[in-house]
Motif scaffolding. Structure first.
Motif, short mmCIF file in Angstrom:
data_model
loop_
_atom_site.label_atom_id
_atom_site.label_comp_id
_atom_site.label_asym_id
_atom_site.label_seq_id
_atom_site.Cartn_x
_atom_site.Cartn_y
_atom_site.Cartn_z
N SER A 110 0.83 -1.20 0.00
CA SER A 110 0.00 0.00 0.00
C SER A 110 0.86 1.25 0.00
CB SER A 110 -0.96 -0.01 1.19
OG SER A 110 -0.24 0.05 2.39
N GLY A 111 2.02 1.22 0.64
CA GLY A 111 2.93 2.35 0.63
C GLY A 111 3.44 2.61 -0.77
N SER A 112 3.82 1.56 -1.48
CA SER A 112 4.34 1.74 -2.83
C SER A 112 3.23 2.15 -3.79
CB SER A 112 5.05 0.48 -3.31
OG SER A 112 4.16 -0.61 -3.35
N ASN A 113 2.00 1.69 -3.56
CA ASN A 113 0.87 2.12 -4.38
C ASN A 113 0.62 3.61 -4.19
OD1 ASN A 113 0.51 -0.38 -5.47
ND2 ASN A 113 -1.29 -0.91 -4.26
N ALA A 114 0.73 4.06 -2.94
CA ALA A 114 0.54 5.49 -2.67
C ALA A 114 1.61 6.30 -3.39
CB ALA A 114 0.58 5.75 -1.17
N ASP A 115 2.83 5.79 -3.40
CA ASP A 115 3.92 6.47 -4.11
C ASP A 115 3.62 6.55 -5.61
OD1 ASP A 115 5.26 6.78 -1.73
OD2 ASP A 115 6.58 5.04 -2.04
N GLU A 116 3.11 5.44 -6.15
CA GLU A 116 2.78 5.40 -7.58
C GLU A 116 1.69 6.41 -7.91
OE1 GLU A 116 4.01 3.50 -10.33
OE2 GLU A 116 5.64 3.34 -8.88
N ILE A 117 0.67 6.48 -7.08
CA ILE A 117 -0.43 7.44 -7.31
C ILE A 117 0.11 8.86 -7.27
CG2 ILE A 117 -2.58 8.37 -6.34
CD1 ILE A 117 -3.23 5.45 -5.48
N LYS A 119 3.10 9.82 -8.02
CA LYS A 119 3.85 10.05 -9.27
C LYS A 119 2.91 10.41 -10.41
CE LYS A 119 7.28 6.57 -8.46
NZ LYS A 119 7.90 5.37 -8.99
N PHE A 120 1.80 9.64 -10.52
CA PHE A 120 0.86 9.90 -11.60
C PHE A 120 0.14 11.24 -11.40
CE2 PHE A 120 1.30 5.30 -12.31
CZ PHE A 120 1.60 5.33 -13.66
N ALA A 121 -0.10 11.62 -10.15
CA ALA A 121 -0.71 12.93 -9.88
C ALA A 121 0.22 14.05 -10.35
CB ALA A 121 -1.02 13.07 -8.40
N LYS A 122 1.49 13.87 -10.12
CA LYS A 122 2.48 14.87 -10.57
C LYS A 122 2.50 14.95 -12.10
CE LYS A 122 7.06 16.47 -9.42
NZ LYS A 122 8.25 16.25 -8.62
N LEU A 123 2.46 13.79 -12.74
CA LEU A 123 2.42 13.78 -14.21
C LEU A 123 1.16 14.47 -14.73
CD1 LEU A 123 3.70 10.15 -14.94
CD2 LEU A 123 4.94 12.30 -15.35
N ARG A 124 0.05 14.28 -14.03
CA ARG A 124 -1.21 14.92 -14.43
C ARG A 124 -1.07 16.44 -14.29
NH1 ARG A 124 -5.81 14.14 -10.35
NH2 ARG A 124 -4.34 15.48 -9.32
N GLU A 125 -0.48 16.87 -13.16
CA GLU A 125 -0.30 18.32 -12.94
C GLU A 125 0.60 18.93 -14.00
OE1 GLU A 125 1.17 18.64 -8.95
OE2 GLU A 125 -0.68 17.84 -8.10
N GLN A 126 1.58 18.17 -14.45
CA GLN A 126 2.51 18.67 -15.48
C GLN A 126 1.90 18.61 -16.88
OE1 GLN A 126 5.85 16.07 -14.82
NE2 GLN A 126 6.66 17.31 -13.14
N GLU A 133 -6.69 9.45 -17.74
CA GLU A 133 -5.60 8.47 -17.59
C GLU A 133 -5.18 8.34 -16.12
OE1 GLU A 133 -3.11 8.80 -21.75
OE2 GLU A 133 -3.09 10.53 -20.38
N PHE A 134 -5.14 9.48 -15.43
CA PHE A 134 -4.79 9.46 -14.01
C PHE A 134 -5.80 8.63 -13.21
CE2 PHE A 134 -5.61 11.30 -9.79
CZ PHE A 134 -4.43 10.95 -9.17
N GLN A 135 -7.09 8.90 -13.43
CA GLN A 135 -8.13 8.17 -12.68
C GLN A 135 -8.08 6.67 -12.97
OE1 GLN A 135 -9.99 9.24 -10.25
NE2 GLN A 135 -9.26 11.35 -10.47
N LYS A 136 -7.84 6.32 -14.22
CA LYS A 136 -7.74 4.91 -14.61
C LYS A 136 -6.59 4.22 -13.87
CE LYS A 136 -7.16 1.90 -18.60
NZ LYS A 136 -6.80 1.80 -20.00
N LYS A 137 -5.43 4.89 -13.85
CA LYS A 137 -4.26 4.32 -13.19
C LYS A 137 -4.48 4.23 -11.67
CE LYS A 137 -0.38 2.75 -14.58
NZ LYS A 137 -0.36 1.40 -15.06
N LYS A 138 -5.10 5.25 -11.11
CA LYS A 138 -5.38 5.27 -9.67
C LYS A 138 -6.30 4.11 -9.29
CE LYS A 138 -8.10 8.12 -6.90
NZ LYS A 138 -8.67 9.42 -6.57
#
Length: 142
Positions: A110-117, A119-126, A133-138
């Protein structure tokens, strides 16, 4: 104090590393996370030895009714345990250790999943990925 899951009796107890003295073994109480062994002297009780399952490194059983708990602190050998009781105690300890291992793995995941989310949130912000795509990955990670 929690109730023992089961109790039994053995004939002798020896604490390796402490002394070579063998004492009579009174009750053996097996709890969810530990085993308590009552030492009895010739006249009165000499106290209890507690082996926490967290400390158990190895369990050695013999067909002669001897169970040895190898721990980080001391080794405890109990003789006079019949086969089914020794097996039941070993299963209790192994079950506890397996549950603990599974809990650790789930926390790590769960810790690594939170880290992955994150990362994807940062990519979405950028603007690298879309909100969809972010919601799908989350959803995949959760």
């Amino acid at each position: 104090m929690t109730e023992p899951e089961f109790t039994t009796r053995g004939k002798k107890i020896r604490l390796a590393g402490n002394t070579n003295e063998k004492t009579n073994c009174g009750k053996i109480e097996v709890y969810e996370d530990k085993i308590k062994i009552q030492q009895k002297g010739t006249v009165m009780s000499k106290g209890w030895v507690t082996v926490r399952f967290d400390d158990v490194v190895d369990i050695q059983k013999s067909s002669l009714g001897k169970v040895k708990f190898v721990t980080n602190r001391q080794d405890v050998s109990v003789t006079g345990l019949d086969g089914p009781t020794a097996v039941k105690i070993a299963e209790q300890i192994l079950g506890y250790l397996e549950n603990k291992k599974n809990k650790r793995e789930n926390v790590g995941t769960s810790g690594s999943n939170a880290d992955e989310i994150a990362k994807f949130a940062k990519l979405r912000e950028q603007g690298v990925i879309s909100e969809e795509e972010f919601q799908k990955k989350k959803n995949e990670l959760l």
